[in-house]
Design a protein around this motif. Structure first.
Motif, PDB file in Angstrom:
ATOM      1  N   LYS A 146       0.839  -1.207   0.000  1.00 45.78           N
ATOM      2  CA  LYS A 146       0.000   0.000   0.000  1.00 45.78           C
ATOM      3  C   LYS A 146       0.870   1.252   0.000  1.00 45.78           C
ATOM      4  N   ILE A 147       1.943   1.229   0.772  1.00 48.17           N
ATOM      5  CA  ILE A 147       2.852   2.385   0.817  1.00 48.17           C
ATOM      6  C   ILE A 147       3.457   2.631  -0.560  1.00 48.17           C
ATOM      7  N   GLU A 148       3.876   1.547  -1.223  1.00 42.90           N
ATOM      8  CA  GLU A 148       4.439   1.692  -2.568  1.00 42.90           C
ATOM      9  C   GLU A 148       3.403   2.267  -3.528  1.00 42.90           C
ATOM     10  N   ASP A 149       2.154   1.779  -3.431  1.00 45.39           N
ATOM     11  CA  ASP A 149       1.084   2.301  -4.294  1.00 45.39           C
ATOM     12  C   ASP A 149       0.840   3.784  -4.021  1.00 45.39           C
ATOM     13  N   LEU A 150       0.804   4.143  -2.739  1.00 46.02           N
ATOM     14  CA  LEU A 150       0.574   5.547  -2.381  1.00 46.02           C
ATOM     15  C   LEU A 150       1.752   6.424  -2.809  1.00 46.02           C
ATOM     16  N   ALA A 151       2.967   5.901  -2.672  1.00 48.77           N
ATOM     17  CA  ALA A 151       4.138   6.670  -3.103  1.00 48.77           C
ATOM     18  C   ALA A 151       4.084   6.893  -4.610  1.00 48.77           C
ATOM     19  N   ALA A 152       3.677   5.864  -5.359  1.00 55.48           N
ATOM     20  CA  ALA A 152       3.541   6.013  -6.811  1.00 55.48           C
ATOM     21  C   ALA A 152       2.454   7.022  -7.143  1.00 55.48           C
ATOM     22  N   ALA A 153       1.326   6.969  -6.411  1.00 53.67           N
ATOM     23  CA  ALA A 153       0.237   7.919  -6.644  1.00 53.67           C
ATOM     24  C   ALA A 153       0.684   9.341  -6.314  1.00 53.67           C
ATOM     25  N   ILE A 154       1.455   9.497  -5.251  1.00 60.59           N
ATOM     26  CA  ILE A 154       1.960  10.828  -4.884  1.00 60.59           C
ATOM     27  C   ILE A 154       2.913  11.338  -5.955  1.00 60.59           C
ATOM     28  N   ALA A 155       3.801  10.471  -6.421  1.00 60.32           N
ATOM     29  CA  ALA A 155       4.739  10.878  -7.474  1.00 60.32           C
ATOM     30  C   ALA A 155       3.985  11.264  -8.739  1.00 60.32           C
ATOM     31  N   GLN A 156       2.974  10.487  -9.088  1.00 56.70           N
ATOM     32  CA  GLN A 156       2.164  10.811 -10.274  1.00 56.70           C
ATOM     33  C   GLN A 156       1.443  12.136 -10.065  1.00 56.70           C
ATOM     34  N   GLY A 157       0.875  12.325  -8.870  1.00 55.90           N
ATOM     35  CA  GLY A 157       0.176  13.584  -8.564  1.00 55.90           C
ATOM     36  C   GLY A 157       1.122  14.769  -8.628  1.00 55.90           C
ATOM     37  N   GLU A 158       2.338  14.606  -8.114  1.00 59.45           N
ATOM     38  CA  GLU A 158       3.318  15.692  -8.164  1.00 59.45           C
ATOM     39  C   GLU A 158       3.720  15.994  -9.609  1.00 59.45           C
ATOM     40  N   GLY A 159       3.849  14.949 -10.426  1.00 60.74           N
ATOM     41  CA  GLY A 159       4.161  15.163 -11.852  1.00 60.74           C
ATOM     42  C   GLY A 159       3.039  15.905 -12.552  1.00 60.74           C
ATOM     43  N   GLU A 160       1.802  15.485 -12.254  1.00 62.51           N
ATOM     44  CA  GLU A 160       0.648  16.171 -12.851  1.00 62.51           C
ATOM     45  C   GLU A 160       0.574  17.606 -12.370  1.00 62.51           C
ATOM     46  N   LEU A 161       0.902  17.844 -11.094  1.00 63.01           N
ATOM     47  CA  LEU A 161       0.904  19.199 -10.555  1.00 63.01           C
ATOM     48  C   LEU A 161       1.935  20.067 -11.269  1.00 63.01           C
ATOM     49  N   LYS A 162       3.135  19.502 -11.503  1.00 63.66           N
ATOM     50  CA  LYS A 162       4.175  20.256 -12.215  1.00 63.66           C
ATOM     51  C   LYS A 162       3.718  20.576 -13.638  1.00 63.66           C
ATOM     52  N   ASP A 163       3.132  19.572 -14.303  1.00 62.14           N
ATOM     53  CA  ASP A 163       2.639  19.799 -15.672  1.00 62.14           C
ATOM     54  C   ASP A 163       1.553  20.873 -15.680  1.00 62.14           C
ATOM     55  N   ALA A 164       0.616  20.777 -14.712  1.00 60.53           N
ATOM     56  CA  ALA A 164      -0.462  21.757 -14.634  1.00 60.53           C
ATOM     57  C   ALA A 164       0.089  23.144 -14.308  1.00 60.53           C
ATOM     58  N   THR A 165       1.118  23.201 -13.468  1.00 61.72           N
ATOM     59  CA  THR A 165       1.728  24.486 -13.119  1.00 61.72           C
ATOM     60  C   THR A 165       2.369  25.116 -14.357  1.00 61.72           C
ATOM     61  N   VAL A 166       3.041  24.303 -15.153  1.00 61.50           N
ATOM     62  CA  VAL A 166       3.657  24.813 -16.391  1.00 61.50           C
ATOM     63  C   VAL A 166       2.574  25.343 -17.323  1.00 61.50           C
ATOM     64  N   VAL A 167       1.463  24.566 -17.463  1.00 61.13           N
ATOM     65  CA  VAL A 167       0.354  24.993 -18.331  1.00 61.13           C
ATOM     66  C   VAL A 167      -0.249  26.287 -17.798  1.00 61.13           C
ATOM     67  N   ARG A 168      -0.461  26.361 -16.487  1.00 66.85           N
ATOM     68  CA  ARG A 168      -1.070  27.566 -15.901  1.00 66.85           C
ATOM     69  C   ARG A 168      -0.153  28.782 -16.071  1.00 66.85           C
ATOM     70  N   GLU A 169       1.156  28.572 -15.893  1.00 69.44           N
ATOM     71  CA  GLU A 169       2.089  29.690 -16.076  1.00 69.44           C
ATOM     72  C   GLU A 169       2.070  30.170 -17.529  1.00 69.44           C
ATOM     73  N   LYS A 170       1.969  29.242 -18.466  1.00 68.22           N
ATOM     74  CA  LYS A 170       1.893  29.604 -19.882  1.00 68.22           C
ATOM     75  C   LYS A 170       0.589  30.361 -20.159  1.00 68.22           C
ATOM     76  N   GLU A 171      -0.513  29.852 -19.585  1.00 66.79           N
ATOM     77  CA  GLU A 171      -1.803  30.519 -19.772  1.00 66.79           C
ATOM     78  C   GLU A 171      -1.789  31.915 -19.159  1.00 66.79           C
ATOM     79  N   VAL A 172      -1.153  32.073 -17.985  1.00 67.39           N
ATOM     80  CA  VAL A 172      -1.055  33.384 -17.337  1.00 67.39           C
ATOM     81  C   VAL A 172      -0.253  34.333 -18.226  1.00 67.39           C
ATOM     82  N   SER A 173       0.838  33.815 -18.765  1.00 65.44           N
ATOM     83  CA  SER A 173       1.667  34.633 -19.649  1.00 65.44           C
ATOM     84  C   SER A 173       0.870  35.074 -20.883  1.00 65.44           C
ATOM     85  N   GLU A 174       0.142  34.122 -21.481  1.00 63.10           N
ATOM     86  CA  GLU A 174      -0.691  34.454 -22.650  1.00 63.10           C
ATOM     87  C   GLU A 174      -1.793  35.430 -22.265  1.00 63.10           C
ATOM     88  N   PHE A 175      -2.401  35.212 -21.085  1.00 66.59           N
ATOM     89  CA  PHE A 175      -3.455  36.110 -20.636  1.00 66.59           C
ATOM     90  C   PHE A 175      -2.928  37.522 -20.437  1.00 66.59           C
TER      91      PHE A 175
END
Length: 183
Positions: free
Chosen positions: A116-145
């Motif tokens: 379970k810990i390994e599964d949660l660690a993988a989910a956290i890593a995936q969530g952090e990756g998605e957060l970084k991707d979303a942050t990059v997209v949001r920063e790009k959108e802010v710049s365009e805005f």
């Protein structure tokens, strides 16, 4: 020589009480023989010896009985000790089995929790990756805005100045923007 052992005890020990009884019986037989011979003589030295032998016989019989009693008590103590030892061993084996089962159960729980810990660690890593991707997209959108906003603010400002110029020109010459058909 005859040997006895207590149940559950690996040691054996000699039966001293029966041999003492045999000795006492032999002494008793000798005393009886001597007593018959001494019956005819009342106060002679042989009578004194027979009297002493009778006393010795009584003493040996009494000591033999005491030895038999002590032996029986010791034998009972050995039996009780063996039974208590057997019970303690059975109890310890039972507790050992229970503890081994509990260890197996907890080991399984550890394995499950580790998974379970390994599964949660993988989910956290995936969530952090998605957060970084979303942050990059949001920063790009802010710049365009901000870029679009600056263009729109500039266009609105230009339009506002144009309207001011047009209103001023209309106030000077109202017919200047009249539409005429030149065809």
């Amino acid at each position: 020589q005859q040997r006895h052992s207590a149940p559950g005890v690996g040691e054996s020990f000699p039966a001293q009480a029966p041999s003492a009884m045999k000795s006492a019986g032999a002494v008793a037989a000798v005393v009886l023989c001597l007593a018959r011979l001494a019956g005819a003589v009342s106060q002679n030295p042989l009578g004194s010896v027979l009297s002493l032998l009778d006393e010795l016989k009584a003493k040996i019989v009494k000591e033999g009985e005491a030895e038999v009693k002590a032996f029986q008590e010791f034998f009972e103590w050995c039996d009780d000790t063996a039974k208590n030892g057997d019970f303690a061993i059975k109890t310890a084996k039972s507790q050992k089995a229970k503890l081994e089962a509990k260890i197996g159960e907890l080991t399984s729980a550890i394995d499950t929790s580790g998974s379970k810990i390994e599964d949660l660690a993988a989910a956290i890593a995936q969530g952090e990756g998605e957060l970084k991707d979303a942050t990059v997209v949001r920063e790009k959108e802010v710049s365009e805005f901000k870029s679009s906003e600056a263009e729109l603010v500039d266009a609105i400002d230009t339009l506002g100045r144009a309207i001011t110029v047009l209103e001023r020109e209309m106030a000077k010459n109202p017919a200047a923007f009249a539409q005429m058909d030149t065809s």
